[in-house]
Design a protein around this motif. Structure first.
Motif, PDB file in Angstrom:
ATOM      1  N   PHE A  44       0.875  -1.182   0.000  1.00 23.70           N
ATOM      2  CA  PHE A  44       0.000   0.000   0.000  1.00 23.70           C
ATOM      3  C   PHE A  44       0.905   1.224   0.000  1.00 23.70           C
ATOM      4  N   ALA A  45       0.594   2.215  -0.850  1.00 25.41           N
ATOM      5  CA  ALA A  45       1.447   3.397  -0.946  1.00 25.41           C
ATOM      6  C   ALA A  45       0.628   4.670  -1.057  1.00 25.41           C
ATOM      7  N   VAL A  46       1.096   5.712  -0.378  1.00 25.16           N
ATOM      8  CA  VAL A  46       0.522   7.053  -0.475  1.00 25.16           C
ATOM      9  C   VAL A  46       1.661   8.046  -0.301  1.00 25.16           C
ATOM     10  N   GLY A  47       1.584   9.180  -0.976  1.00 25.53           N
ATOM     11  CA  GLY A  47       2.668  10.151  -0.966  1.00 25.53           C
ATOM     12  C   GLY A  47       2.603  11.158   0.158  1.00 25.53           C
ATOM     13  N   ASP A  48       2.248  10.704   1.363  1.00 30.09           N
ATOM     14  CA  ASP A  48       2.140  11.603   2.508  1.00 30.09           C
ATOM     15  C   ASP A  48       2.150  10.783   3.793  1.00 30.09           C
ATOM     16  N   PRO A  49       2.761  11.284   4.889  1.00 27.03           N
ATOM     17  CA  PRO A  49       2.687  10.559   6.168  1.00 27.03           C
ATOM     18  C   PRO A  49       1.257  10.422   6.681  1.00 27.03           C
ATOM     19  N   TRP A  50       0.406  11.357   6.359  1.00 33.24           N
ATOM     20  CA  TRP A  50      -1.047  11.290   6.429  1.00 33.24           C
ATOM     21  C   TRP A  50      -1.642  10.956   7.788  1.00 33.24           C
ATOM     22  N   LEU A  51      -1.366   9.805   8.362  1.00 32.88           N
ATOM     23  CA  LEU A  51      -2.113   9.345   9.536  1.00 32.88           C
ATOM     24  C   LEU A  51      -1.399   9.595  10.863  1.00 32.88           C
ATOM     25  N   TYR A  52      -0.555  10.633  10.920  1.00 33.00           N
ATOM     26  CA  TYR A  52       0.033  10.983  12.204  1.00 33.00           C
ATOM     27  C   TYR A  52      -0.996  11.771  13.031  1.00 33.00           C
ATOM     28  N   ASN A  53      -0.707  11.931  14.319  1.00 35.13           N
ATOM     29  CA  ASN A  53      -1.703  12.412  15.275  1.00 35.13           C
ATOM     30  C   ASN A  53      -2.409  13.700  14.852  1.00 35.13           C
ATOM     31  N   GLU A  54      -1.665  14.598  14.235  1.00 37.43           N
ATOM     32  CA  GLU A  54      -2.239  15.896  13.870  1.00 37.43           C
ATOM     33  C   GLU A  54      -3.492  15.754  13.008  1.00 37.43           C
ATOM     34  N   TYR A  55      -3.522  14.711  12.189  1.00 38.14           N
ATOM     35  CA  TYR A  55      -4.630  14.593  11.239  1.00 38.14           C
ATOM     36  C   TYR A  55      -5.589  13.451  11.545  1.00 38.14           C
ATOM     37  N   VAL A  56      -5.460  12.867  12.735  1.00 40.53           N
ATOM     38  CA  VAL A  56      -6.460  11.869  13.138  1.00 40.53           C
ATOM     39  C   VAL A  56      -7.056  12.160  14.513  1.00 40.53           C
ATOM     40  N   ASP A  57      -6.554  13.184  15.212  1.00 43.09           N
ATOM     41  CA  ASP A  57      -7.030  13.410  16.584  1.00 43.09           C
ATOM     42  C   ASP A  57      -8.369  14.131  16.655  1.00 43.09           C
ATOM     43  N   GLY A  58      -8.873  14.595  15.506  1.00 41.41           N
ATOM     44  CA  GLY A  58     -10.209  15.183  15.466  1.00 41.41           C
ATOM     45  C   GLY A  58     -10.296  16.627  15.907  1.00 41.41           C
ATOM     46  N   THR A  59      -9.165  17.274  16.174  1.00 40.96           N
ATOM     47  CA  THR A  59      -9.200  18.667  16.634  1.00 40.96           C
ATOM     48  C   THR A  59      -8.579  19.646  15.648  1.00 40.96           C
ATOM     49  N   ARG A  60      -7.768  19.160  14.730  1.00 36.91           N
ATOM     50  CA  ARG A  60      -7.028  20.063  13.842  1.00 36.91           C
ATOM     51  C   ARG A  60      -7.734  20.326  12.522  1.00 36.91           C
ATOM     52  N   ILE A  61      -8.598  19.444  12.142  1.00 36.85           N
ATOM     53  CA  ILE A  61      -9.325  19.604  10.877  1.00 36.85           C
ATOM     54  C   ILE A  61     -10.809  19.369  11.132  1.00 36.85           C
ATOM     55  N   PRO A  62     -11.692  19.895  10.271  1.00 36.83           N
ATOM     56  CA  PRO A  62     -13.138  19.728  10.456  1.00 36.83           C
ATOM     57  C   PRO A  62     -13.557  18.254  10.460  1.00 36.83           C
ATOM     58  N   LYS A  63     -14.675  17.970  11.116  1.00 42.08           N
ATOM     59  CA  LYS A  63     -15.139  16.599  11.299  1.00 42.08           C
ATOM     60  C   LYS A  63     -15.507  15.909   9.993  1.00 42.08           C
ATOM     61  N   GLU A  64     -15.815  16.681   8.957  1.00 41.50           N
ATOM     62  CA  GLU A  64     -16.195  16.021   7.696  1.00 41.50           C
ATOM     63  C   GLU A  64     -15.026  15.258   7.061  1.00 41.50           C
ATOM     64  N   TYR A  65     -13.802  15.575   7.477  1.00 39.99           N
ATOM     65  CA  TYR A  65     -12.651  14.835   6.984  1.00 39.99           C
ATOM     66  C   TYR A  65     -12.458  13.600   7.860  1.00 39.99           C
ATOM     67  N   GLU A  66     -12.596  12.419   7.261  1.00 40.53           N
ATOM     68  CA  GLU A  66     -12.699  11.166   8.011  1.00 40.53           C
ATOM     69  C   GLU A  66     -11.362  10.435   8.133  1.00 40.53           C
ATOM     70  N   ASN A  67     -10.332  11.155   8.472  1.00 41.51           N
ATOM     71  CA  ASN A  67      -9.004  10.541   8.548  1.00 41.51           C
ATOM     72  C   ASN A  67      -8.931   9.442   9.599  1.00 41.51           C
ATOM     73  N   TYR A  68      -9.556   9.663  10.762  1.00 40.54           N
ATOM     74  CA  TYR A  68      -9.524   8.625  11.797  1.00 40.54           C
ATOM     75  C   TYR A  68     -10.225   7.366  11.311  1.00 40.54           C
ATOM     76  N   ASN A  69     -11.396   7.529  10.727  1.00 40.79           N
ATOM     77  CA  ASN A  69     -12.124   6.362  10.195  1.00 40.79           C
ATOM     78  C   ASN A  69     -11.303   5.680   9.106  1.00 40.79           C
ATOM     79  N   GLY A  70     -10.614   6.489   8.296  1.00 35.79           N
ATOM     80  CA  GLY A  70      -9.752   5.923   7.263  1.00 35.79           C
ATOM     81  C   GLY A  70      -8.626   5.110   7.850  1.00 35.79           C
ATOM     82  N   ALA A  71      -8.064   5.573   8.979  1.00 37.57           N
ATOM     83  CA  ALA A  71      -7.004   4.825   9.645  1.00 37.57           C
ATOM     84  C   ALA A  71      -7.516   3.474  10.132  1.00 37.57           C
ATOM     85  N   VAL A  72      -8.704   3.459  10.716  1.00 39.85           N
ATOM     86  CA  VAL A  72      -9.303   2.206  11.192  1.00 39.85           C
ATOM     87  C   VAL A  72      -9.539   1.258  10.018  1.00 39.85           C
TER      88      VAL A  72
END
Length: 267
Positions: free
Chosen positions: A228-256
């Motif tokens: 699996f490959a993506v061109g970004d670290p993407w799933l570090y805490n800043e973008y899955v903790d639910g406080t830095r970006i609006p809730k419509e962005y489902e990064n945490y669900n994507g991590a799961v």
């Protein structure tokens, strides 16, 4: 005496059953190994001591992978790290191996570079059934040259084309839309990814997610293994903790969903 004997036998049988159950539980636990060799950034703390930072399991700041590690644990994984260069010996017995943002000279004066021996060890491990995850970065913030020497084995190339260059707080520039019927992300609809390297793919790789004809994520089958490959670290805490970006962005669900998909790829 007979009564005592029957109790002893019952205790022994119970102990045997418990031990067997315990050993089966250990056998069923999967292992995810996070590279600390190619990504090895350090900084000085308040006391002047050098400490590791950026994309580690232990780091609970916005830069860390502690939340992703917790998701892996909830899915039945043991989280481990690899400070040494990968070899067939130290990769053996691990189910998932993650390489994130290999250092360039901007991040480390003497970066550990991926060489042919590492490539041979990793590709043999994948071919035997390993699941390889690559979270790269845009070309100015990581070393794509040696990384691409590894990735061409799987039909994936991280290009120097960068996209989702979010500026002036316009978060919609970082939107990535998930197509319906996606095998990896069956319920997620939209993610947020910032400053990413666009991929190019050829067989055996396949584009997983594209945005405006740019390949954002890709997968590949190689022998018994999966990439699996993506061109970004993407799933570090800043973008899955639910406080830095609006809730419509489902990064945490994507991590799961990604973790669950990775688990299903293990032979």
């Amino acid at each position: 005496m007979l009564f005592k004997h029957s109790i002893s036998r019952g205790v022994i049988l119970s102990a045997v059953c418990w031990a067997g159950s315990f050993s089966m539980s250990l056998a069923q636990e999967k292992t995810v190994l996070l590279d600390y060799h190619f990504n090895h950034e350090v900084k000085k703390d308040k006391s002047g001591n050098e400490i590791r930072f950026h994309y580690t399991w232990e780091d609970q700041t916005l830069n860390g992978f502690s939340m992703l590690g917790d998701i892996f644990k909830k899915a039945g994984f043991q989280t481990k790290s690899l400070d040494a260069a990968p070899t067939e010996a130290n990769l053996k017995g691990n189910d998932v191996y993650i390489i994130v943002d290999p250092d360039n000279t901007k991040e480390s004066p003497t970066p550990n570079l991926i060489n042919p021996e590492h490539i041979k060890a990793i590709t043999n491990w994948v071919k035997a059934g390993g699941v390889l995850v690559i979270f790269a970065n845009d070309s100015t913030n990581t070393n794509l040259v040696q990384l691409n020497e590894l990735m061409k084995k799987f039909g994936i190339n991280f290009t120097n084309k960068s996209r989702n260059m979010v500026k002036d707080g316009k978060l919609q520039i970082g939107e990535v839309h998930i197509p319906a019927g996606n095998d990896v992300f069956p319920t997620s609809k939209i993610f947020y990814l910032k400053e990413i390297s666009v991929l190019s793919v050829k067989s055996p790789a396949k584009a997983l997610i594209t945005e405006q004809n740019d390949v954002i994520m890709a997968t590949a089958k190689y022998g018994k293994g999966t990439v699996f490959a993506v061109g970004d670290p993407w799933l570090y805490n800043e973008y899955v903790d639910g406080t830095r970006i609006p809730k419509e962005y489902e990064n945490y669900n994507g991590a799961v969903e990604l973790v669950n998909w990775l688990k299903r790829q293990i032979p």
